[in-house]
Design a protein around this motif. Structure first.
Motif, PDB file in Angstrom:
ATOM      1  N   ASN A 199       0.982  -1.185   0.344  1.00  0.00           N
ATOM      2  CA  ASN A 199       0.218   0.159   0.180  1.00  0.00           C
ATOM      3  C   ASN A 199       0.692   1.224  -0.058  1.00  0.00           C
ATOM      4  N   VAL A 200       0.843   2.017  -0.933  1.00  0.00           N
ATOM      5  CA  VAL A 200       1.106   3.717  -0.713  1.00  0.00           C
ATOM      6  C   VAL A 200       0.640   4.683  -1.243  1.00  0.00           C
ATOM      7  N   VAL A 271      -2.767  -3.023  -2.762  1.00  0.00           N
ATOM      8  CA  VAL A 271      -4.212  -2.583  -2.217  1.00  0.00           C
ATOM      9  C   VAL A 271      -4.521  -0.759  -1.872  1.00  0.00           C
ATOM     10  N   TYR A 272      -5.795  -0.577  -2.668  1.00  0.00           N
ATOM     11  CA  TYR A 272      -5.627   1.006  -2.552  1.00  0.00           C
ATOM     12  C   TYR A 272      -6.670   0.895  -2.077  1.00  0.00           C
ATOM     13  N   ILE A 294      -6.044  -4.330  -6.274  1.00  0.00           N
ATOM     14  CA  ILE A 294      -7.054  -4.047  -5.839  1.00  0.00           C
ATOM     15  C   ILE A 294      -7.589  -2.660  -5.590  1.00  0.00           C
ATOM     16  N   THR A 295      -8.761  -1.451  -5.790  1.00  0.00           N
ATOM     17  CA  THR A 295      -8.591  -0.881  -5.389  1.00  0.00           C
ATOM     18  C   THR A 295     -10.418  -0.343  -5.198  1.00  0.00           C
ATOM     19  N   SER A 296     -10.989   0.476  -4.389  1.00  0.00           N
ATOM     20  CA  SER A 296     -12.371   1.392  -5.042  1.00  0.00           C
ATOM     21  C   SER A 296     -13.050   0.917  -6.032  1.00  0.00           C
ATOM     22  N   LEU A 320     -13.134  -6.683   0.842  1.00  0.00           N
ATOM     23  CA  LEU A 320     -11.392  -7.095   0.478  1.00  0.00           C
ATOM     24  C   LEU A 320     -10.356  -8.021   1.155  1.00  0.00           C
ATOM     25  N   LYS A 321     -10.696  -8.815   2.306  1.00  0.00           N
ATOM     26  CA  LYS A 321     -10.142 -10.253   3.007  1.00  0.00           C
ATOM     27  C   LYS A 321     -10.285 -11.355   1.575  1.00  0.00           C
ATOM     28  N   SER A 322     -11.600 -11.407   1.195  1.00  0.00           N
ATOM     29  CA  SER A 322     -12.019 -12.520   0.197  1.00  0.00           C
ATOM     30  C   SER A 322     -10.636 -11.752  -0.901  1.00  0.00           C
ATOM     31  N   LYS A 323     -10.937 -10.730  -1.934  1.00  0.00           N
ATOM     32  CA  LYS A 323      -9.928 -10.863  -2.846  1.00  0.00           C
ATOM     33  C   LYS A 323      -7.940 -10.559  -2.458  1.00  0.00           C
TER      34      LYS A 323
END
Length: 366
Positions: A199-200, A271-272, A294-296, A320-323
């Motif tokens: 994550n950045v 992840v974002y 993975i993002t929103s 998020l966890k499942s993905k």
């Protein structure tokens, strides 16, 4: 053509608006060397010094004094016989003389309107006043995403015809192949795990880091975080300590742009889950690095991520966890999506963006 820029962010901001300003001037000077580009500010810094080495890029020491950026910088640009003044961060000078000059302003987001709880009353009022004034006096407004364009129409009551959407790119480092020796050194320097998710971004509430940490709790998936800490970090730290997952999470500091590019490439997943963005450059950086993202599913993030990124409800950490788990356990799916994402992200390359900017400049001075 002579184009003047408000270069405050160019010289003084390390990320965000600073990167946007430096990249924009860099690509314009590279692809359109026949034009002159003037960077106006009270002083300069080491940031962007390599761009100033271009023959067609000039630093102009603008007038000093209180409110000189608002009251004098426009006239300073006119004194250089600039054809266009481009405000790169939502603002334009308030005073001008009678010499003809066209005005463009880039508006990145109106997050202070959508999420007022993250801003003080005073900051909201000042931001709104500045943005509204700039939008009214500009000949053209650049929005950095369709989402931002919709917000400008909605909140600033600007006609759609006045707004052009021109996306932004990212730093050249993310498009280069770093040497194996440098990759190895970076891995050692930051003691990176063999596999990790990344994550950045600034560690603030809107960026939603806590939900990533909740998503990886009770898994063995290591998380690497690169970003400036704010008060919100206290909440993060408390959760980590309470759940005894200190060894699973690595906070990095003092990361150079080249090192960051390597870290993106080494990550299994980026992840974002930000609640809202004007554009979301980290998503572009990840896609150029061939790292699945993975993002929103909110704001402009699907514009930046394309159809092969994985989307989640940012408020639902179980989603998020499942993905994360699905991609973590499927190398073939990570690879497939990363390759497709890399194809998609080419639209954010320097040349197409430079051409769009120059087309707009030429259109408004005709």
């Amino acid at each position: 053509m002579k184009i003047a820029f408000d270069a405050k962010r160019f010289f003084h901001n390390t990320s965000g608006l600073g990167n946007y300003s430096r990249d924009l001037v860099r690509i314009l000077s590279q692809y359109f060397p026949e034009n002159e580009f003037f960077l106006l500010n009270k002083n300069k810094s080491e940031r962007g010094s390599e761009i100033l080495e271009q023959k067609n890029v000039h630093f102009i020491e603008s007038s000093k004094g209180k409110f000189s950026r608002q009251l004098k910088m426009g006239k300073d640009a006119q004194a250089e016989n600039a054809d266009i003044f481009h405000g790169l961060s939502g603002e334009l000078p308030l005073r001008w003389n009678k010499n003809p000059i066209k005005k463009i302003v880039t508006i990145h987001d109106l997050i202070f309107m959508r999420y007022p709880q993250y801003y003080s009353f005073f900051d909201r009022k000042i931001h709104f006043w500045k943005f509204k004034k700039a939008a009214e006096s500009a000949d053209k407004i650049i929005a950095i995403s369709e989402q931002t364009k919709r917000d400008i129409v909605n909140y600033l009551k600007v006609p759609e015809s006045k707004i052009e959407v021109i996306y932004q790119g990212c730093h050249q480092a993310f498009k280069e192949n770093q040497a194996q020796e440098f990759i190895h050194k970076t891995k050692q320097k930051f003691n990176l795990p063999e596999r990790f998710i990344l994550n950045v971004g600034t560690i603030e509430e809107r960026k939603n880091l806590l939900n990533i940490i909740k998503a990886i709790d009770e898994t063995n998936i290591p998380l690497v975080v690169v970003g400036r800490k704010t008060k919100y970090f206290k909440k993060i730290k408390n959760y980590i300590q309470k759940n005894k997952i200190e060894k699973q999470i690595h906070f990095l500091e003092g990361v150079s742009m080249d090192e960051l590019a390597v870290i993106y490439k080494l990550a299994d997943i980026f992840v974002y889950p930000s609640l809202f963005e004007g554009f979301g450059i980290p998503v572009i950086e990840a896609l150029f690095s061939k790292t699945v993202t993975i993002t929103s599913n909110t704001s402009c993030l699907p514009e930046a991520g394309g159809k092969d990124s994985v989307y989640i409800d940012p408020k639902n950490y179980l989603d998020l966890k499942s993905k994360i788990k699905f991609l973590w356990n499927s190398e073939s799916e990570r690879k497939r999506r990363a390759e497709k994402g890399f194809e998609f992200v080419q639209k954010f390359n320097d040349e197409p963006i430079a051409n769009e900017l120059m087309n707009l400049y030429q259109k408004i001075i005709l």
